[in-house]
Design a protein around this motif. Structure first.
Motif, PDB file in Angstrom:
ATOM      1  N   TRP A  60      -5.452   1.565  -2.829  1.00 59.59           N
ATOM      2  CA  TRP A  60      -5.276   0.690  -3.981  1.00 59.59           C
ATOM      3  C   TRP A  60      -6.540   0.584  -4.794  1.00 59.59           C
TER       4      TRP A  60
ATOM      5  N   ARG B  78      -1.433  13.249   2.082  1.00 68.41           N
ATOM      6  CA  ARG B  78      -0.499  12.149   2.324  1.00 68.41           C
ATOM      7  C   ARG B  78       0.903  12.720   2.471  1.00 68.41           C
TER       8      ARG B  78
ATOM      9  N   TRP C  95     -10.457   2.346 -10.690  1.00 67.53           N
ATOM     10  CA  TRP C  95     -10.682   3.680 -10.140  1.00 67.53           C
ATOM     11  C   TRP C  95     -10.889   4.701 -11.257  1.00 67.53           C
TER      12      TRP C  95
ATOM     13  N   ASP D 107      -5.737  11.538  -5.288  1.00 64.96           N
ATOM     14  CA  ASP D 107      -4.859  10.925  -6.278  1.00 64.96           C
ATOM     15  C   ASP D 107      -3.470  11.435  -5.944  1.00 64.96           C
ATOM     16  N   THR D 108      -2.618  10.557  -5.447  1.00 64.56           N
ATOM     17  CA  THR D 108      -1.336  11.007  -4.926  1.00 64.56           C
ATOM     18  C   THR D 108      -0.320  11.349  -6.007  1.00 64.56           C
ATOM     19  N   ARG D 109      -0.615  11.093  -7.264  1.00 65.16           N
ATOM     20  CA  ARG D 109       0.340  11.415  -8.339  1.00 65.16           C
ATOM     21  C   ARG D 109       0.016  12.719  -9.030  1.00 65.16           C
TER      22      ARG D 109
ATOM     23  N   TYR E 143     -11.868   0.456  -3.984  1.00 66.63           N
ATOM     24  CA  TYR E 143     -10.637   0.282  -3.215  1.00 66.63           C
ATOM     25  C   TYR E 143     -10.496  -1.154  -2.749  1.00 66.63           C
TER      26      TYR E 143
ATOM     27  N   SER F  69       2.802   1.967  -2.124  1.00 63.83           N
ATOM     28  CA  SER F  69       2.866   2.351  -3.533  1.00 63.83           C
ATOM     29  C   SER F  69       1.508   2.765  -4.088  1.00 63.83           C
ATOM     30  N   ALA F  70       0.500   2.801  -3.246  1.00 62.34           N
ATOM     31  CA  ALA F  70      -0.845   3.108  -3.717  1.00 62.34           C
ATOM     32  C   ALA F  70      -0.921   4.522  -4.267  1.00 62.34           C
ATOM     33  N   ARG F  71      -1.632   4.657  -5.357  1.00 63.98           N
ATOM     34  CA  ARG F  71      -1.847   5.977  -5.948  1.00 63.98           C
ATOM     35  C   ARG F  71      -3.136   6.601  -5.421  1.00 63.98           C
ATOM     36  N   TYR F  72      -4.191   5.794  -5.392  1.00 58.95           N
ATOM     37  CA  TYR F  72      -5.504   6.308  -4.990  1.00 58.95           C
ATOM     38  C   TYR F  72      -5.783   5.899  -3.548  1.00 58.95           C
TER      39      TYR F  72
ATOM     40  N   THR G 147       0.819  -1.216   0.000  1.00 55.96           N
ATOM     41  CA  THR G 147       0.000   0.000   0.000  1.00 55.96           C
ATOM     42  C   THR G 147       0.847   1.258   0.000  1.00 55.96           C
TER      43      THR G 147
END
Length: 125
Positions: free
Chosen positions: A97, A72, A101, A52-54, A112, A30-33, A28
């Motif tokens: 995750w 985050r 999405w 959305d972490t990116r 999720y 590495s999770a983006r959402y 997790t």
């Protein structure tokens, strides 16, 4: 190792602030959402906030927009809650995750894969 672990819940009065944390673990990180949900006994779990972490993207339930902030930092997801109301009472869960999405599903629980065990927030006078 728990993949998601919430903390920071408690009992507060209306108008108070509280900051929830969710420690990420395993894949997790590495999770983006990611998102926060809450649930009251007898009711369905509802999406509160998602990020959305990116990219610079966040989504909020109408009832919390302007009062809650999801963010985050490193391997921790936060939910900062201000101006708490009695109707904010519930068990708060972090989720990560994304599953198929999309922005239109940002606050859907079935978007999720991983879930924490929850932390209780009680707002009452």
């Amino acid at each position: 190792q728990r993949r998601l672990q919430e903390s920071g819940g408690g009992s507060v009065q209306p108008g108070d602030s509280l900051k929830l944390s969710c420690a990420l673990g395993g894949y997790t990180t590495s999770a983006r959402y990611m998102a926060w949900f809450r649930q009251v006994a007898g009711k369905e779990r509802e999406g509160v906030a998602s990020i959305d972490t990116r990219v610079t993207g966040s989504w909020y339930h109408d009832s919390v927009r302007g009062r809650f902030t999801c963010s985050r930092e490193l391997d921790t997801l936060y939910l900062e809650m201000k101006g708490l109301k009695p109707e904010d009472t519930g068990t708060y869960y972090c989720a990560a995750w994304g599953l198929n999405w999309s922005p239109t599903r940002a606050l859907d629980s079935d978007a999720y894969k991983e879930w924490g065990q929850g932390t209780q927030v009680t707002v009452s006078s």
